[in-house]
Design a protein around this motif. Structure first.
Motif, PDB file in Angstrom:
ATOM      1  N   SER A   3       0.825  -1.169   0.059  1.00 19.77           N
ATOM      2  CA  SER A   3       0.171  -0.158   0.016  1.00 19.77           C
ATOM      3  C   SER A   3       0.685   1.304   0.047  1.00 19.77           C
ATOM      4  CB  SER A   3      -1.091  -0.120   1.340  1.00 19.77           C
ATOM      5  OG  SER A   3      -0.098   0.305   2.345  1.00 19.77           O
ATOM      6  N   LYS A   4       0.233   2.512  -0.354  1.00 21.67           N
ATOM      7  CA  LYS A   4       0.905   3.728  -0.291  1.00 21.67           C
ATOM      8  C   LYS A   4       1.388   3.839   1.000  1.00 21.67           C
ATOM      9  CE  LYS A   4      -2.206   5.830  -2.579  1.00 21.67           C
ATOM     10  NZ  LYS A   4      -3.257   4.642  -2.662  1.00 21.67           N
ATOM     11  N   ALA A   5       0.281   3.755   1.899  1.00 20.29           N
ATOM     12  CA  ALA A   5       0.605   4.227   3.271  1.00 20.29           C
ATOM     13  C   ALA A   5       1.700   3.374   3.924  1.00 20.29           C
ATOM     14  CB  ALA A   5      -0.797   3.756   4.176  1.00 20.29           C
ATOM     15  N   ALA A   6       2.005   2.063   3.382  1.00 24.54           N
ATOM     16  CA  ALA A   6       2.882   1.392   4.000  1.00 24.54           C
ATOM     17  C   ALA A   6       4.439   1.762   3.551  1.00 24.54           C
ATOM     18  CB  ALA A   6       3.124  -0.303   3.528  1.00 24.54           C
ATOM     19  N   ARG A   7       4.173   2.251   2.180  1.00 26.10           N
ATOM     20  CA  ARG A   7       5.412   2.543   1.647  1.00 26.10           C
ATOM     21  C   ARG A   7       5.817   4.213   2.098  1.00 26.10           C
ATOM     22  NH1 ARG A   7       3.169   0.199  -3.017  1.00 26.10           N
ATOM     23  NH2 ARG A   7       2.284   2.483  -3.766  1.00 26.10           N
ATOM     24  N   ALA A   8       4.834   4.841   2.286  1.00 24.45           N
ATOM     25  CA  ALA A   8       5.136   6.270   3.018  1.00 24.45           C
ATOM     26  C   ALA A   8       5.527   6.103   4.330  1.00 24.45           C
ATOM     27  CB  ALA A   8       3.785   7.113   2.840  1.00 24.45           C
ATOM     28  N   ALA A   9       5.139   5.251   4.957  1.00 25.96           N
ATOM     29  CA  ALA A   9       5.480   4.983   6.347  1.00 25.96           C
ATOM     30  C   ALA A   9       7.074   4.584   6.671  1.00 25.96           C
ATOM     31  CB  ALA A   9       4.642   4.070   7.031  1.00 25.96           C
ATOM     32  N   MET A  10       7.410   3.822   5.571  1.00 33.09           N
ATOM     33  CA  MET A  10       8.705   3.336   5.688  1.00 33.09           C
ATOM     34  C   MET A  10       9.792   4.676   5.470  1.00 33.09           C
ATOM     35  SD  MET A  10       8.818  -0.228   3.862  1.00 33.09           S
ATOM     36  CE  MET A  10      10.572  -0.538   4.248  1.00 33.09           C
ATOM     37  N   VAL A  11       9.292   5.660   4.523  1.00 27.65           N
ATOM     38  CA  VAL A  11      10.043   6.892   4.305  1.00 27.65           C
ATOM     39  C   VAL A  11      10.110   7.558   5.622  1.00 27.65           C
ATOM     40  CG1 VAL A  11       9.926   9.114   3.096  1.00 27.65           C
ATOM     41  CG2 VAL A  11       9.408   6.799   1.778  1.00 27.65           C
ATOM     42  N   MET A  12       9.006   7.776   6.083  1.00 28.97           N
ATOM     43  CA  MET A  12       8.759   8.647   7.290  1.00 28.97           C
ATOM     44  C   MET A  12       9.826   7.957   8.639  1.00 28.97           C
ATOM     45  SD  MET A  12       7.581  10.879   8.754  1.00 28.97           S
ATOM     46  CE  MET A  12       6.711  11.451  10.331  1.00 28.97           C
ATOM     47  N   ALA A  13       9.798   6.461   8.482  1.00 23.09           N
ATOM     48  CA  ALA A  13      10.727   5.868   9.492  1.00 23.09           C
ATOM     49  C   ALA A  13      11.980   6.039   9.389  1.00 23.09           C
ATOM     50  CB  ALA A  13      10.502   4.396   9.723  1.00 23.09           C
ATOM     51  N   GLU A  14      12.469   5.898   8.119  1.00 24.34           N
ATOM     52  CA  GLU A  14      13.843   6.526   7.660  1.00 24.34           C
ATOM     53  C   GLU A  14      14.372   7.797   8.069  1.00 24.34           C
ATOM     54  OE1 GLU A  14      17.098   5.845   4.197  1.00 24.34           O
ATOM     55  OE2 GLU A  14      15.089   5.144   3.963  1.00 24.34           O
ATOM     56  N   LEU A  15      13.459   8.789   7.642  1.00 24.16           N
ATOM     57  CA  LEU A  15      13.722  10.147   8.059  1.00 24.16           C
ATOM     58  C   LEU A  15      13.707  10.334   9.539  1.00 24.16           C
ATOM     59  CD1 LEU A  15      11.295  11.814   5.653  1.00 24.16           C
ATOM     60  CD2 LEU A  15      13.794  11.836   5.412  1.00 24.16           C
ATOM     61  N   SER A  16      12.959   9.672  10.196  1.00 21.03           N
ATOM     62  CA  SER A  16      12.778   9.895  11.716  1.00 21.03           C
ATOM     63  C   SER A  16      13.809   9.408  12.585  1.00 21.03           C
ATOM     64  CB  SER A  16      11.390   9.142  12.299  1.00 21.03           C
ATOM     65  OG  SER A  16      10.311   9.604  11.801  1.00 21.03           O
ATOM     66  N   ALA A  17      14.691   8.343  11.927  1.00 20.73           N
ATOM     67  CA  ALA A  17      15.856   7.695  12.742  1.00 20.73           C
ATOM     68  C   ALA A  17      16.785   8.737  12.939  1.00 20.73           C
ATOM     69  CB  ALA A  17      16.563   6.754  11.879  1.00 20.73           C
ATOM     70  N   SER A  18      16.823   9.959  11.981  1.00 18.94           N
ATOM     71  CA  SER A  18      18.031  10.976  12.321  1.00 18.94           C
ATOM     72  C   SER A  18      17.431  12.218  12.476  1.00 18.94           C
ATOM     73  CB  SER A  18      18.582  11.043  10.996  1.00 18.94           C
ATOM     74  OG  SER A  18      19.426   9.923  10.549  1.00 18.94           O
ATOM     75  N   ASN A  19      15.930  12.481  12.659  1.00 18.86           N
ATOM     76  CA  ASN A  19      15.447  13.846  12.594  1.00 18.86           C
ATOM     77  C   ASN A  19      14.180  13.512  13.545  1.00 18.86           C
ATOM     78  OD1 ASN A  19      16.832  15.247  10.385  1.00 18.86           O
ATOM     79  ND2 ASN A  19      16.234  13.345   9.398  1.00 18.86           N
ATOM     80  N   SER A  20      13.996  12.853  14.415  1.00 19.87           N
ATOM     81  CA  SER A  20      12.840  12.588  15.445  1.00 19.87           C
ATOM     82  C   SER A  20      12.569  14.020  15.964  1.00 19.87           C
ATOM     83  CB  SER A  20      12.995  11.705  16.383  1.00 19.87           C
ATOM     84  OG  SER A  20      14.528  12.024  17.243  1.00 19.87           O
ATOM     85  N   ALA A  21      13.383  14.682  16.486  1.00 14.43           N
ATOM     86  CA  ALA A  21      13.174  16.037  17.179  1.00 14.43           C
ATOM     87  C   ALA A  21      12.570  16.918  16.066  1.00 14.43           C
ATOM     88  CB  ALA A  21      14.251  16.570  17.967  1.00 14.43           C
TER      89      ALA A  21
END
Length: 270
Positions: A3-21
């Motif tokens: 799903s688009k949601a799952a793919r977008a969530a993976m992008v979000m998770a990768e960005l969050s790894a270095s940019n959570s704050a």
């Protein structure tokens, strides 16, 4: 993921790894949902900021964007089988750090990508961005993005990217028309494969990468429709090569003899 949601969530998770704050305090990311369990998390139906979508089951002009969500008439079915596809992503000026997200390779419908004016840099494992057995130095440009064959515009201006340009992009990003990687720390030469493979390219902005050098590769060294901006303002980026004295079409600046080219132009965003 299907799903688009799952793919977008993976992008979000990768960005969050270095940019959570940063993400936690960002107005743009406030509209994003990292969960991918239900259709309610669909970034196209629920208009995530910075995300532009197109509905392939309707006319090609039907689209939904973050700034002004709109739907064709009648609206598409709100179901996991909807034909909305993510075609644009604009995360410029967000202060994002770390590697350029390889997970963007999952968004294979992307046509425009803008990550300008962040702080993305060269990954510690940059060697993974080179083809097996390649003699080319490591690159900050992700090899994984070679799946994004529908991309027409990429803007990576104003980051902290280093290493060399990735030759493999020239064999895969065949729809690319505009590429801005200015004001980074890119070094080395323009890959020959770019000049032979990126046949749709009309504008390549390389200014502000003082360690770049070498020749404009053929066929760009002779005649093509591509405009190469290799220096802007006070920059002194210089490309030299045996064919440059014959290369005048499409350049911004002047060719001088003997075979030295300094292209000076007013920087323009793409």
């Amino acid at each position: 993921p299907n799903s688009k949601a799952a793919r977008a969530a993976m992008v979000m998770a990768e960005l969050s790894a270095s940019n959570s704050a940063l993400i936690a305090s960002s107005a743009l990311f406030a509209t994003w949902n990292s969960s991918s369990s239900t259709s309610e998390d669909d970034p196209c139906i629920y208009s995530w900021s910075g995300v532009t979508c197109t509905n392939l089951s309707f006319s090609s002009s039907s689209s939904s964007s973050s700034s002004s969500p709109s739907f064709p008439s009648p609206p598409p079915p709100l179901s996991p089988s909807t034909s909305w596809v993510i075609t644009g992503l604009d995360l410029s000026y967000q202060g994002l750090t770390g590697d350029l997200p390889a997970s963007l390779s999952l968004l294979t419908g992307l046509q425009t990508l803008n990550l300008a004016y962040n702080n993305f840099d060269t990954p510690s494992n940059a060697a993974s961005n080179t083809l097996a057995g390649s003699t080319h130095p490591p690159s900050a440009l992700p090899l994984a993005w070679t799946t994004l064959t529908r991309l027409t515009s990429i803007n990576l201006k104003g980051n902290a990217l280093g290493g060399n340009l990735l030759p493999a992009w020239g064999a895969s990003l065949l729809s690319l028309r505009q590429l801005d990687i200015s004001n980074n720390g890119i070094q080395g030469t323009i890959p020959d494969m770019w000049a032979t493979g990126l046949t749709q390219l009309t504008r390549l902005i390389l200014s502000g990468n003082a360690a770049m050098c070498g020749s404009i590769p053929n066929p760009w060294g002779y005649s093509s429709n591509v405009t190469i901006v290799a220096a802007a303002g006070a920059s002194s980026d210089t490309f030299t090569g045996g064919q440059l004295a014959n290369r005048t079409n499409g350049l911004v600046g002047n060719v001088t003899v003997p075979v030295a080219l300094t292209i000076v132009a007013t920087q323009t965003n793409i």
